[in-house]
Scaffold this motif. Structure first.
Motif, PDB file in Angstrom:
ATOM      1  N   GLY A  17       0.777  -1.229   0.000  1.00 23.47           N
ATOM      2  CA  GLY A  17       0.000   0.000   0.000  1.00 23.47           C
ATOM      3  C   GLY A  17       0.809   1.278   0.000  1.00 23.47           C
ATOM      4  O   GLY A  17       0.319   2.325  -0.416  1.00 23.47           O
ATOM      5  N   ALA A  18       2.043   1.221   0.485  1.00 26.82           N
ATOM      6  CA  ALA A  18       2.877   2.413   0.613  1.00 26.82           C
ATOM      7  C   ALA A  18       4.263   2.115   0.045  1.00 26.82           C
ATOM      8  O   ALA A  18       4.450   1.161  -0.699  1.00 26.82           O
ATOM      9  N   GLY A  19       5.236   2.963   0.384  1.00 24.37           N
ATOM     10  CA  GLY A  19       6.608   2.723  -0.038  1.00 24.37           C
ATOM     11  C   GLY A  19       6.772   2.697  -1.547  1.00 24.37           C
ATOM     12  O   GLY A  19       6.030   3.330  -2.286  1.00 24.37           O
ATOM     13  N   ILE A  20       7.767   1.922  -1.989  1.00 25.53           N
ATOM     14  CA  ILE A  20       8.058   1.902  -3.425  1.00 25.53           C
ATOM     15  C   ILE A  20       6.897   1.345  -4.244  1.00 25.53           C
ATOM     16  O   ILE A  20       6.729   1.705  -5.410  1.00 25.53           O
ATOM     17  N   GLN A  21       6.086   0.495  -3.613  1.00 27.12           N
ATOM     18  CA  GLN A  21       4.936  -0.037  -4.346  1.00 27.12           C
ATOM     19  C   GLN A  21       3.962   1.086  -4.712  1.00 27.12           C
ATOM     20  O   GLN A  21       3.480   1.164  -5.847  1.00 27.12           O
ATOM     21  N   ALA A  22       3.676   1.961  -3.758  1.00 24.94           N
ATOM     22  CA  ALA A  22       2.797   3.104  -4.037  1.00 24.94           C
ATOM     23  C   ALA A  22       3.441   4.051  -5.038  1.00 24.94           C
ATOM     24  O   ALA A  22       2.762   4.599  -5.929  1.00 24.94           O
ATOM     25  N   ASP A  23       4.739   4.268  -4.905  1.00 22.95           N
ATOM     26  CA  ASP A  23       5.439   5.178  -5.812  1.00 22.95           C
ATOM     27  C   ASP A  23       5.368   4.690  -7.255  1.00 22.95           C
ATOM     28  O   ASP A  23       5.066   5.458  -8.184  1.00 22.95           O
ATOM     29  N   LEU A  24       5.646   3.406  -7.461  1.00 21.69           N
ATOM     30  CA  LEU A  24       5.652   2.875  -8.824  1.00 21.69           C
ATOM     31  C   LEU A  24       4.258   2.884  -9.440  1.00 21.69           C
ATOM     32  O   LEU A  24       4.100   3.169 -10.634  1.00 21.69           O
ATOM     33  N   ARG A  25       3.243   2.573  -8.633  1.00 23.47           N
ATOM     34  CA  ARG A  25       1.874   2.658  -9.145  1.00 23.47           C
ATOM     35  C   ARG A  25       1.558   4.084  -9.599  1.00 23.47           C
ATOM     36  O   ARG A  25       0.937   4.300 -10.650  1.00 23.47           O
ATOM     37  N   THR A  26       1.978   5.043  -8.779  1.00 21.35           N
ATOM     38  CA  THR A  26       1.669   6.444  -9.080  1.00 21.35           C
ATOM     39  C   THR A  26       2.440   6.928 -10.301  1.00 21.35           C
ATOM     40  O   THR A  26       1.886   7.640 -11.159  1.00 21.35           O
ATOM     41  N   PHE A  27       3.711   6.564 -10.407  1.00 24.55           N
ATOM     42  CA  PHE A  27       4.480   6.932 -11.598  1.00 24.55           C
ATOM     43  C   PHE A  27       3.800   6.383 -12.857  1.00 24.55           C
ATOM     44  O   PHE A  27       3.654   7.076 -13.863  1.00 24.55           O
ATOM     45  N   PHE A  28       3.391   5.108 -12.798  1.00 24.13           N
ATOM     46  CA  PHE A  28       2.730   4.484 -13.945  1.00 24.13           C
ATOM     47  C   PHE A  28       1.449   5.236 -14.312  1.00 24.13           C
ATOM     48  O   PHE A  28       1.171   5.472 -15.491  1.00 24.13           O
ATOM     49  N   ALA A  29       0.677   5.615 -13.291  1.00 22.79           N
ATOM     50  CA  ALA A  29      -0.578   6.323 -13.536  1.00 22.79           C
ATOM     51  C   ALA A  29      -0.350   7.666 -14.211  1.00 22.79           C
ATOM     52  O   ALA A  29      -1.260   8.194 -14.868  1.00 22.79           O
ATOM     53  N   HIS A  30       0.853   8.228 -14.061  1.00 20.91           N
ATOM     54  CA  HIS A  30       1.188   9.510 -14.684  1.00 20.91           C
ATOM     55  C   HIS A  30       1.971   9.345 -15.991  1.00 20.91           C
ATOM     56  O   HIS A  30       2.443  10.331 -16.559  1.00 20.91           O
TER      57      HIS A  30
END
Length: 268
Positions: A17-30
């Motif tokens: 839910g957080a950490g690099i997993q959240a970061d990578l999901r968010t980068f992909f979404a952008h």
């Protein structure tokens, strides 16, 4: 076309839910390609963090150098850095790279359930080593109190906190107001010491907010990687996280994650 790149220097969340997993999901979404320098492995789920193991500082810096030298970095963010040794190593590596890209520092000090994610000597290293190199820092109110001693309870103390944080050397600061009680809306304050910009958004009645800070910081980083100004990147990031909180879902017996899945086309 090759997308822009954003680097996350952060810890891993076994619950996703957080950490690099959240970061990578968010980068992909952008539409941004995510690069990773892992700093620590946490043992956690929706009920909280049970512990963490940090990586050796030289392994962290080797990851940064490997991707920066080959793929290039258009923007970077830091999350959980765990120890003063890792913080100093990251700062030194950024200097060696020339720090030609925007850097967002999310000073992750504790999990939302209160488990410490920094060794005791690391707060001072964040103040002196990372903040002077940061384009933007994004503390929540608990982190503001740890870093400055200021308890933010209203707009006046929020502004005082922004001024105190800017004194550590970052170009901009975003004092997030999500944890402020007694306000019908969520008000974040962005400042570079000259401008003070209030960004107001809805406050949702949900306990499922795991990864919200990471998601906001990585959304801002993605926009910076694509060339946005800091005020525009922060405004876009706030709109993004508002929708992620609105679409948050329950998972496990504790706190569920904010959701970026709203960016995906609905399946039939």
């Amino acid at each position: 076309m090759t997308p822009r790149t954003a680097l996350t220097i952060a810890g891993s969340d076994s619950g996703g839910g957080a950490g690099i997993q959240a970061d990578l999901r968010t980068f992909f979404a952008h539409g941004v390609h995510g690069l990773v320098a892992l700093t620590a492995v946490t043992v956690q789920n929706s009920l909280g963090v049970q512990g963490f193991t940090e990586l050796p500082p030289d392994v962290v810096t080797a990851q940064i150098k490997a991707v920066a030298s080959d793929m290039g970095v258009n923007a970077a963010k830091t999350g959980m850095l765990a120890s003063a040794e890792i913080i100093r190593a990251v700062a030194k590596t950024l200097d060696e790279l020339g720090s030609a890209f925007p850097l967002v520092v999310d000073p992750v000090a504790a999990s939302m359930t209160g488990h410490a994610l920094l060794r005791e000597d690391a707060l001072e290293a964040i103040r002196t080593e990372l903040f002077p190199r940061a384009t933007l820092i994004t503390p929540n109110l608990d982190e503001v109190r740890l870093l400055t001693g200021i308890s933010v309870v209203d707009t006046a103390s929020q502004r005082a906190a922004a001024e105190a944080l800017l004194a550590f050397g970052s170009r901009w600061v975003l004092v997030k107001g999500g944890h402020m009680t007694g306000t019908p809306e969520c008000v974040d304050l962005l400042s570079d010491g000259r401008e003070f910009i209030s960004l107001t958004g809805p406050r949702y009645e949900t306990q499922n907010t795991h990864g919200g800070g990471d998601t906001l910081a990585s959304a801002i980083t993605a926009s910076l990687a694509k060339g946005a100004s800091v005020p525009d990147a922060v405004a876009a990031g706030k709109k993004f996280i508002e929708r992620c909180v609105a679409e948050a879902y329950p998972l496990g017996a504790g706190v569920g994650p904010v959701s970026p899945f709203w960016v995906l086309p609905q399946s039939s």
